[in-house]
Structures are given as C-alpha cells and as structure tokens.
Design an enzyme around this catalytic site. Structure first.
Site, mmCIF file in Angstrom:
data_model
loop_
_atom_site.group_PDB
_atom_site.id
_atom_site.type_symbol
_atom_site.label_atom_id
_atom_site.label_comp_id
_atom_site.label_asym_id
_atom_site.label_seq_id
_atom_site.Cartn_x
_atom_site.Cartn_y
_atom_site.Cartn_z
ATOM 1 N N HIS A 145 39.988 42.820 41.954
ATOM 2 C CA HIS A 145 39.175 43.656 43.063
ATOM 3 C C HIS A 145 40.527 44.547 43.629
ATOM 4 O O HIS A 145 41.656 44.416 43.721
ATOM 5 C CB HIS A 145 39.268 42.695 44.298
ATOM 6 C CG HIS A 145 38.114 43.025 45.018
ATOM 7 N ND1 HIS A 145 38.119 44.170 45.833
ATOM 8 C CD2 HIS A 145 36.692 42.685 45.157
ATOM 9 C CE1 HIS A 145 37.224 44.448 46.604
ATOM 10 N NE2 HIS A 145 36.268 43.474 46.135
ATOM 11 N N HIS A 146 39.713 45.743 43.988
ATOM 12 C CA HIS A 146 40.648 47.041 44.676
ATOM 13 C C HIS A 146 41.142 46.299 46.062
ATOM 14 O O HIS A 146 42.186 47.040 46.203
ATOM 15 C CB HIS A 146 39.635 48.047 44.790
ATOM 16 C CG HIS A 146 40.538 49.488 44.555
ATOM 17 N ND1 HIS A 146 41.680 49.752 44.736
ATOM 18 C CD2 HIS A 146 39.993 50.490 44.132
ATOM 19 C CE1 HIS A 146 42.103 50.811 44.280
ATOM 20 N NE2 HIS A 146 40.999 51.467 44.017
ATOM 21 N N ALA A 147 40.923 45.441 46.579
ATOM 22 C CA ALA A 147 41.530 44.877 47.745
ATOM 23 C C ALA A 147 42.878 44.472 47.362
ATOM 24 O O ALA A 147 43.785 44.338 48.224
ATOM 25 C CB ALA A 147 40.710 43.785 48.678
ATOM 26 N N ASN A 320 47.105 48.321 48.194
ATOM 27 C CA ASN A 320 47.142 49.890 48.055
ATOM 28 C C ASN A 320 48.138 50.461 49.118
ATOM 29 O O ASN A 320 48.135 50.135 49.946
ATOM 30 C CB ASN A 320 45.691 49.876 48.630
ATOM 31 C CG ASN A 320 44.569 49.524 47.537
ATOM 32 O OD1 ASN A 320 44.047 50.103 46.674
ATOM 33 N ND2 ASN A 320 44.198 48.052 47.783
#
Length: 474
Positions: A145-147, A320
């Site tokens: 997941h990009h989280a 991120n």
C-alpha cells in the site's frame, strides 16, 4: 504504535473500490543460477521469513481512530501470518508475455485487506514463451500500500529481500524478539487524539514561518518571463482520454532498454538528464498513440513527477517523503531531438519553481489536513464525477526510481528485470513507473482497461518512440 503522517494517511482516505492505492512490481527471475538450478516456493517463503525484521511494513497493520478524528496508527499485528501474504499461481500454456501482463493487471486491481498488513506477494510460474527470458523463469508480483511506502522506500524494500550473489548472505539477527501489540481501546486512541490537537497549532506555526520566505522566493522567480510563462502553461493542461473517472479494471505492459542507450541519448542535448530522455520517449509514445486515434491535443501533455525529499538521515525511512513537480512531455513536437530539448527546458523551469517554494514545505502542509475532511473530500470528488468537470492538473504520472546497478538474487535466482505497477485515481488514469537496475531500465505503464483497451499498442509506441529518438541522437 506509530501514527501515519498526513501524506501517508491520504492514500488511505483517497482509496475507493475502483481506485485502490497500492503500488507494486512484476519482477522476472532466472532460477538457473540457484543451487541445483531450481527454486522451490518454500525457499522464497523462507527468504522473506528471515527478513521480516528488516522492513517494518511487513508486520504492521492499520488501526483507525474512532470517527476519523485523527490520522490512523500502525500496529504490530500479533496475528501476523506470513503464508496469508505469500501466494503461488501458474500461468496456463503458452505462458507468454501478454498472459503475464493480463494476470499481473488482474492481481493489481484487487484492493488490499486492511485487517492485515498491507502487502501481498504472488509467485507466478509457467512462463514458457517470453522473449529473452528462460523457460525455467518465474515472476514475482509484489503489492504494497502507498500508505506504507513510496517509490524510493519501495526500491529499498527490494534490496532488503534480495542478495548480491547467488549464495544467500547472512541475514543480521533482530535486536529483539518480535512481539505483536494488543489492539488499542477507543479511549486510548481518543486520548492520543486530544494530545495531538493540543500540539497542532505549534507545529503549524513552525511550518508557516517557513512559508513567508518561500512565497517571496516564488514572487521573485515569477519576475523571470520564462518561468512566468512556464507557470501559466502548467495551468492550461489539455484533457485526454486518461483524464476521466477510472473503473476497477487494469491493464499493464512495458519495455526494457539499455541504461547506456539512455545515457547516449541524453548526451545529445546539452544539460539533458536521463529523466529528460525518459520523459521524451514517453511523450513520443503518447503522441503516436493519440495521433493514431485522432485525439492528439495541439498543446503539450503534462506529467506529474514525484520528487524524493528525504534528508540524509532519512534515507532509510519508510512511508512517503515526496513532493511533486509537473513536466512537459513535448507531445506537440514531431522531431525527437527538438522534443528532448523542449523537455529539458521544461524540467529546468519546473525544478526552479519547485526549488523556490521548497519541495519539503509542500509535503509539510499535508500534516494539517483533518482526517474527516480528507476522507469526505475524496468521497465527494468520486460521487459527483468531478474528474469529468474539473480541469486536469496533469495528464499522467511518471515515477522514475533509480535501482541498484549490481545483480540481485532471491534464493539464488537472478533478478532479470522489474516492471512497475502504479495506482490510478479519478482524473488520472495513466501512470508510468520507471525502474533502472543492473544496466537496464524498464518503462512500464498501468492504466484503466476502458481508457486503454489496447495496451500492446502503447507498448509498441514506446518502442517506436525510443528507436526514433535513439536514431535522431546517434
């Protein structure tokens, strides 16, 4: 527990059934280099098991705050089950490249289950008819997941699960025995939320103190006629078939080139970079694809390019740490060399504007977006079909992640190449993940099947654009 940053949490808020927010890759391996020339599925599972402590995202799942009054938290999942996350499937005959692309796109389209750590790994065997790939090869599809990660931390995760020689290296032992955490109670989460809200005004004041000088730098930059014109052009992005609401269905494809060929191309225009050469190839491919359908705008298409803003002491940080800039793709220019020069000029001006604002400052403001407001805005944007009404900010995303330039091995099998998979969202239905490794560079793309019903044609256009640029700069 560790709280997600505003930027990390935004990828949870913006997720919808048609737009899952995970990133991924399809890696191809030659198992002839492994001991005995064969890698068993359990060898791959054991390889990951030994390295779980090297990446925190492996065993952490998300815990939501009641009523979404604050950003979620990462919790060490005491019910973690590795065999839930690592799976195995096989392609039916003939096991060619198109079959692999279809299967990868199908797996990539499924959202991750938030009740588990947000990643999956699928071993794909049965590759029998892929050019340049041995018949004993297998593929590994990874979804995270990009989280939890961005492109840079994803590249670091790739290195974590690989060795630099066919003989597996000695994995360092964990500092402590891993123990999962108990589920926090609602009162405990609310108490943490209260504490965060007390400190928030002080954090905002610190970011605001850096905003005033940034605005002064931007104002000074815009006195330059070229930069002012560039900023104005970035506000006038044409609409394409890729700037609409996406469905849940995905397609992917990609091509691999020699990194040295990209270096030769960029040297043909003074001051150009490898990233400029990549953008020029993509611009040429989109020009060919849209022109064949009589859909090519007379203004240049624009790409959003993520920028890694990690400081030196954050180089190993997960999550991120990215800002963004927009870059012209030169799709209105037919001559490949002139397009490369135009792309170089456009990226220089975009970098100048980004530097004036301060890339890190743009990410800091994401910390102050209320969780409820972000989640509501995402739902309203989708339900009201705003992608069809609002002017696009860019036409696609190009994420260029430099990888290690030495051979990598997993359980003795040599990594041949990696094709990226990216997330889509309403208004942005095309992403080009770019990954370089061991002298090669792959240009891949993910799109919505309704927007791109013929992905093989865009892949062919990438080849045509690359070879035209290579010939023009020889």
């Amino acid at each position: 527990m560790e709280q997600l940053s505003g930027q990390d949490a935004s990828f949870l808020y913006f997720e919808t059934p048609a737009a899952p927010m995970h990133i991924g890759s399809v890696a191809l391996y030659d198992q002839s280099s492994a001991p005995g020339g064969r890698v068993r599925f359990r060898d791959l599972v054991d390889n990951v098991r030994k390295r779980l402590h090297l990446a925190r995202c492996f065993r952490r799942r998300v815990v939501e705050v009641p009523l979404q009054l604050d950003h979620p938290y990462w919790l060490e999942d005491r019910h973690f089950d590795l065999e839930y996350h690592v799976r195995h499937i096989a392609l039916p005959p003939p096991g060619d490249w198109r079959q692999l692309c279809r299967q990868a796109a199908r797996l990539h389209s499924h959202p991750l289950d938030r009740s588990h750590p947000l990643w999956e790994m699928t071993v794909i065997s049965g590759l029998k008819n892929i050019e340049g790939v041995p018949e004993t090869a297998f593929a590994l599809l990874l979804k995270v997941h990009h989280a939890a990660i961005d492109g840079a931390s994803g590249a670091a995760l790739t290195e974590v699960i690989h060795d630099e020689s066919p003989k597996p290296s000695q994995v360092p032992l964990p500092d402590r025995i891993w123990v999962g955490q108990p589920e926090p109670s609602a009162p405990e989460l609310m108490a943490r939320t209260f504490g965060n809200n007390v400190l928030q005004p002080f954090r905002f004041a610190e970011v605001l103190s850096r905003t005033v000088p940034a605005m002064q730098r931007v104002s000074a930059s815009l006195r330059n006629a070229d930069l002012a014109g560039h900023a104005a052009s970035r506000m006038n992005v044409p609409r394409t078939r890729f700037n609409a609401s996406v469905t849940a269905h995905r397609v992917m494809d990609g091509r691999c080139y020699a990194l040295e060929a990209m270096r030769r191309i960029k040297r043909a225009v003074d001051g150009a970079t490898i990233n400029d050469a990549v953008l020029t190839v993509i611009g040429g491919a989109l020009r060919r694809y849209l022109q064949a359908r009589d859909e090519l705008p007379d203004r240049s298409l624009s790409a959003m390019a993520p920028i890694n803003v990690r400081s030196a002491d954050e180089s190993a940080a997960e999550g991120n740490r990215v800002a963004a800039m927009t870059a012209s793709l030169g799709t209105e220019i037919d001559d490949p060399l002139q397009r490369l020069a135009a792309v170089r000029d456009g990226t220089r001006q975009s970098k100048a504007l980004t530097d004036a604002i301060g890339a890190r400052l743009m990410t800091d403001y994401s910390r102050f977006i209320p969780a409820q407001l972000a989640s509501l805005a995402a739902r309203l944007y989708t339900s009201y079909g705003m992608a069809e009404r609002a002017l696009p900010a860019f036409n696609c995303v190009v994420s260029n992640v430099p990888g290690p330039q030495q051979p990598l091995y997993m359980s003795g099998a040599k990594l041949l190449r990696t094709h990226g998979l990216g997330p889509l969202f309403d208004g942005m239905g095309l992403i080009f993940p770019v990954f370089s490794h061991d002298g090669g560079i792959t240009l891949s793309f993910t799109s919505c099947r309704e927007m791109l019903p013929d992905p093989e044609r865009l892949a062919e256009a990438l080849d045509e654009s690359f070879h035209a640029l290579e010939s023009a700069t020889a």
